[in-house]
Design a protein around this motif. Structure first.
Motif, PDB file in Angstrom:
ATOM      1  N   ARG A 143       0.818  -1.212   0.000  1.00 14.56           N
ATOM      2  CA  ARG A 143       0.000   0.000   0.000  1.00 14.56           C
ATOM      3  C   ARG A 143       0.854   1.265   0.000  1.00 14.56           C
ATOM      4  N   PHE A 144       2.107   1.151   0.423  1.00 14.12           N
ATOM      5  CA  PHE A 144       2.972   2.317   0.524  1.00 14.12           C
ATOM      6  C   PHE A 144       3.720   2.553  -0.784  1.00 14.12           C
ATOM      7  N   LYS A 145       3.800   3.811  -1.192  1.00 10.62           N
ATOM      8  CA  LYS A 145       4.450   4.178  -2.451  1.00 10.62           C
ATOM      9  C   LYS A 145       5.684   5.057  -2.241  1.00 10.62           C
ATOM     10  N   TYR A 146       5.853   5.570  -1.038  1.00 11.64           N
ATOM     11  CA  TYR A 146       7.034   6.405  -0.789  1.00 11.64           C
ATOM     12  C   TYR A 146       7.395   6.340   0.686  1.00 11.64           C
ATOM     13  N   ILE A 147       8.711   6.272   0.973  1.00 10.39           N
ATOM     14  CA  ILE A 147       9.217   6.252   2.343  1.00 10.39           C
ATOM     15  C   ILE A 147      10.013   7.539   2.553  1.00 10.39           C
ATOM     16  N   GLN A 148       9.492   8.424   3.376  1.00 12.80           N
ATOM     17  CA  GLN A 148      10.166   9.700   3.631  1.00 12.80           C
ATOM     18  C   GLN A 148      10.947   9.633   4.942  1.00 12.80           C
ATOM     19  N   ILE A 149      12.266   9.795   4.839  1.00 16.07           N
ATOM     20  CA  ILE A 149      13.144   9.880   6.000  1.00 16.07           C
ATOM     21  C   ILE A 149      13.530  11.342   6.164  1.00 16.07           C
ATOM     22  N   PHE A 150      13.386  11.865   7.373  1.00 19.01           N
ATOM     23  CA  PHE A 150      13.686  13.286   7.585  1.00 19.01           C
ATOM     24  C   PHE A 150      14.088  13.530   9.029  1.00 19.01           C
ATOM     25  N   GLU A 231      22.119  25.884   2.045  1.00 19.79           N
ATOM     26  CA  GLU A 231      21.537  24.609   1.637  1.00 19.79           C
ATOM     27  C   GLU A 231      22.615  23.751   1.003  1.00 19.79           C
ATOM     28  N   VAL A 232      22.657  22.467   1.381  1.00 16.67           N
ATOM     29  CA  VAL A 232      23.632  21.544   0.794  1.00 16.67           C
ATOM     30  C   VAL A 232      22.958  20.211   0.497  1.00 16.67           C
ATOM     31  N   TRP A 233      23.489  19.508  -0.494  1.00 18.64           N
ATOM     32  CA  TRP A 233      23.033  18.163  -0.846  1.00 18.64           C
ATOM     33  C   TRP A 233      24.214  17.208  -0.750  1.00 18.64           C
ATOM     34  N   ILE A 234      23.968  16.023  -0.204  1.00 22.01           N
ATOM     35  CA  ILE A 234      24.952  14.946  -0.212  1.00 22.01           C
ATOM     36  C   ILE A 234      24.482  13.903  -1.215  1.00 22.01           C
ATOM     37  N   VAL A 235      25.334  13.612  -2.197  1.00 25.12           N
ATOM     38  CA  VAL A 235      24.933  12.808  -3.362  1.00 25.12           C
ATOM     39  C   VAL A 235      25.913  11.658  -3.559  1.00 25.12           C
ATOM     40  N   PRO A 236      25.420  10.430  -3.780  1.00 23.61           N
ATOM     41  CA  PRO A 236      26.343   9.332  -4.120  1.00 23.61           C
ATOM     42  C   PRO A 236      26.972   9.560  -5.488  1.00 23.61           C
ATOM     43  N   ARG A 271      25.284  26.269  15.027  1.00 18.31           N
ATOM     44  CA  ARG A 271      24.250  25.247  15.219  1.00 18.31           C
ATOM     45  C   ARG A 271      22.849  25.785  14.943  1.00 18.31           C
ATOM     46  N   PRO A 272      22.580  26.155  13.688  1.00 16.92           N
ATOM     47  CA  PRO A 272      21.269  26.703  13.367  1.00 16.92           C
ATOM     48  C   PRO A 272      20.201  25.623  13.321  1.00 16.92           C
ATOM     49  N   PRO A 273      18.944  25.980  13.455  1.00 10.44           N
ATOM     50  CA  PRO A 273      17.871  25.014  13.174  1.00 10.44           C
ATOM     51  C   PRO A 273      17.996  24.540  11.725  1.00 10.44           C
ATOM     52  N   TYR A 274      17.672  23.271  11.490  1.00 12.49           N
ATOM     53  CA  TYR A 274      17.718  22.793  10.116  1.00 12.49           C
ATOM     54  C   TYR A 274      16.746  21.642   9.939  1.00 12.49           C
ATOM     55  N   ASN A 275      16.395  21.422   8.686  1.00 13.48           N
ATOM     56  CA  ASN A 275      15.655  20.236   8.268  1.00 13.48           C
ATOM     57  C   ASN A 275      16.556  19.428   7.355  1.00 13.48           C
ATOM     58  N   MET A 276      16.515  18.131   7.510  1.00 17.55           N
ATOM     59  CA  MET A 276      17.257  17.222   6.638  1.00 17.55           C
ATOM     60  C   MET A 276      16.259  16.254   6.028  1.00 17.55           C
ATOM     61  N   LEU A 295      20.573  13.424  -0.240  1.00 16.15           N
ATOM     62  CA  LEU A 295      20.191  13.892   1.084  1.00 16.15           C
ATOM     63  C   LEU A 295      20.326  15.408   1.112  1.00 16.15           C
ATOM     64  N   GLU A 296      19.246  16.105   1.415  1.00 18.60           N
ATOM     65  CA  GLU A 296      19.242  17.564   1.433  1.00 18.60           C
ATOM     66  C   GLU A 296      19.257  18.071   2.873  1.00 18.60           C
ATOM     67  N   ILE A 297      20.151  19.016   3.169  1.00 24.43           N
ATOM     68  CA  ILE A 297      20.222  19.665   4.479  1.00 24.43           C
ATOM     69  C   ILE A 297      19.882  21.126   4.280  1.00 24.43           C
ATOM     70  N   LEU A 298      18.854  21.588   4.987  1.00 24.08           N
ATOM     71  CA  LEU A 298      18.264  22.905   4.745  1.00 24.08           C
ATOM     72  C   LEU A 298      18.259  23.725   6.030  1.00 24.08           C
ATOM     73  N   PRO A 299      19.305  24.520   6.283  1.00 20.96           N
ATOM     74  CA  PRO A 299      19.296  25.388   7.459  1.00 20.96           C
ATOM     75  C   PRO A 299      18.137  26.384   7.404  1.00 20.96           C
ATOM     76  N   ARG A 300      17.571  26.690   8.565  1.00 15.39           N
ATOM     77  CA  ARG A 300      16.432  27.601   8.653  1.00 15.39           C
ATOM     78  C   ARG A 300      16.923  28.965   9.133  1.00 15.39           C
ATOM     79  N   LEU A 301      17.524  29.717   8.205  1.00 18.04           N
ATOM     80  CA  LEU A 301      18.113  31.010   8.528  1.00 18.04           C
ATOM     81  C   LEU A 301      17.275  32.173   8.047  1.00 18.04           C
ATOM     82  N   THR A 302      16.335  31.912   7.163  1.00 13.47           N
ATOM     83  CA  THR A 302      15.441  32.947   6.662  1.00 13.47           C
ATOM     84  C   THR A 302      14.001  32.479   6.817  1.00 13.47           C
TER      85      THR A 302
END
Length: 350
Positions: A143-150, A231-236, A271-276, A295-302
């Protein structure tokens, strides 16, 4: 002169406000006040959470007791529920369905105040293994179509608990952002016979303007059309569409780059707030091989304001070239805390 830059993955333009050129010292990072009180994620408080579904723990220790170093539990206040049933119902012009899904919490360490950037790399590896194992297990439900890790770090970024943790949500549909990225990558592959992100990495490595960290198997970049400052991305490096397929030889490299990147952000900005957020291929659907997970790392500075909310476009006051230079030039070495690794035992509970 400000620039409009288009994200090569999706049909989205971003204003890079080059004349503002905000550096780390231009952002005021307000630390969240410690809440104190009883933490349900700390060792000894295991009964404060739902029963664990997976734990990496000392051999012989019992479920829902101390002895673990990574622990996964259902979210006590889930956004979605696994017992719900699929199926869309119509109500005139509206569509509705039950809140089907699964919502889990990955407790990343026993330490209440030890973020990923300060963990030993072996412990970061264990967190990555927990993400992968839960992703592979949850997708068994067709039933699941996407797995979101954050991961949400700090209250400003949506974290309701201080103890270091990430979350996993299994969804019965593919999120629009992922659908748009998948369509863009598939279109590029059909036109060129190549992977868009593989070509993007080749260009970035050649130009070296937006490279933040490198290892043998992963690259961290400040994306060309960054939506947010730092904002930064980690990519294989190799083409890999599904995070669930990450190999044992890749995990140490990912742990190294992830820890170093978070430490660079910490040392640069305070050490800003961030979402990954992990962007990976959908599950239980066909034709996803063109995707390239990252993998996207998104600091919350604005703060998103009227322009962003009204147009869907972003204004980024820190050019990614400047962000990459700042993060790359930071001294990020710090002796990690001693992590006593006992015999590794992974326990699954049905």
């Amino acid at each position: 002169m400000p620039e409009w830059r288009k994200d090569p993955l999706v049909d989205r333009w971003v204003v890079i406000a080059t004349e503002r050129g905000k550096r780390p010292c231009d952002f005021k990072v307000v630390s969240d006040e410690k809440k104190g009180g009883r933490c349900p994620m700390c060792p000894g408080h295991e009964k404060d959470t739902p029963p664990e579904v997976t734990a990496f723990r000392e051999t012989g220790s019992r479920p829902d007791t101390p002895g673990w170093w990574v622990r996964v539990v259902p979210n006590k206040f889930p956004a979605v529920r696994i017992e719900a049933q699929p199926g869309v119902r119509r109500r005139g012009v509206f569509e509705v369905m039950d809140g089907l899904g699964a919502h889990e919490v990955v407790v990343e360490t026993t330490g209440h105040d030890t973020g990923l950037e300060f963990l030993d790399e072996r412990q970061v590896e264990e967190v990555i293994w927990a993400w992968q194992q839960r992703s592979l297990d949850l997708r068994k439900d067709a039933r699941f179509k996407y797995i979101q890790i954050f991961k949400n770090f700090a209250q400003t970024a949506g974290a309701s608990l201080e103890h270091p943790h990430s979350q996993i949500v299994a969804l019965p549909m593919i999120p629009p952002d992922i659908s748009e990225e998948l369509a863009g990558m598939k279109r590029y592959a059909q036109n060129t016979g190549r992977c868009l992100i593989c070509d993007l990495l080749e260009q970035e490595l050649g130009e070296q303007e937006r490279i933040v960290q490198e290892s043998g198997k992963f690259v961290c970049i400040a994306p060309y059309a960054s939506r947010f400052p730092f904002e930064v991305w980690i990519v294989p490096r190799e083409h890999q569409h599904d995070f669930g397929g990450i190999r044992a030889d890749q995990v140490p490299d990912l742990a190294l780059v992830l820890r170093a990147t978070l430490r660079a952000i910490h040392d640069s900005i305070g050490r800003p707030p961030y979402n990954m957020v992990l962007h990976t291929a959908p599950v239980n659907v066909a034709d996803t091989i063109h995707y390239h997970w990252h993998l996207e790392i998104l600091p919350r500075l604005t703060v998103m304001a009227g322009f962003e909310l009204g147009t869907g476009y972003y204004i980024n006051p820190t050019p990614p070239e400047l962000a990459a230079q700042v993060l790359r030039d930071q001294e990020t070495f710090c002796p990690p805390p001693v992590y006593q690794q006992t015999e590794r035992e992974v326990t699954h509970y049905v």
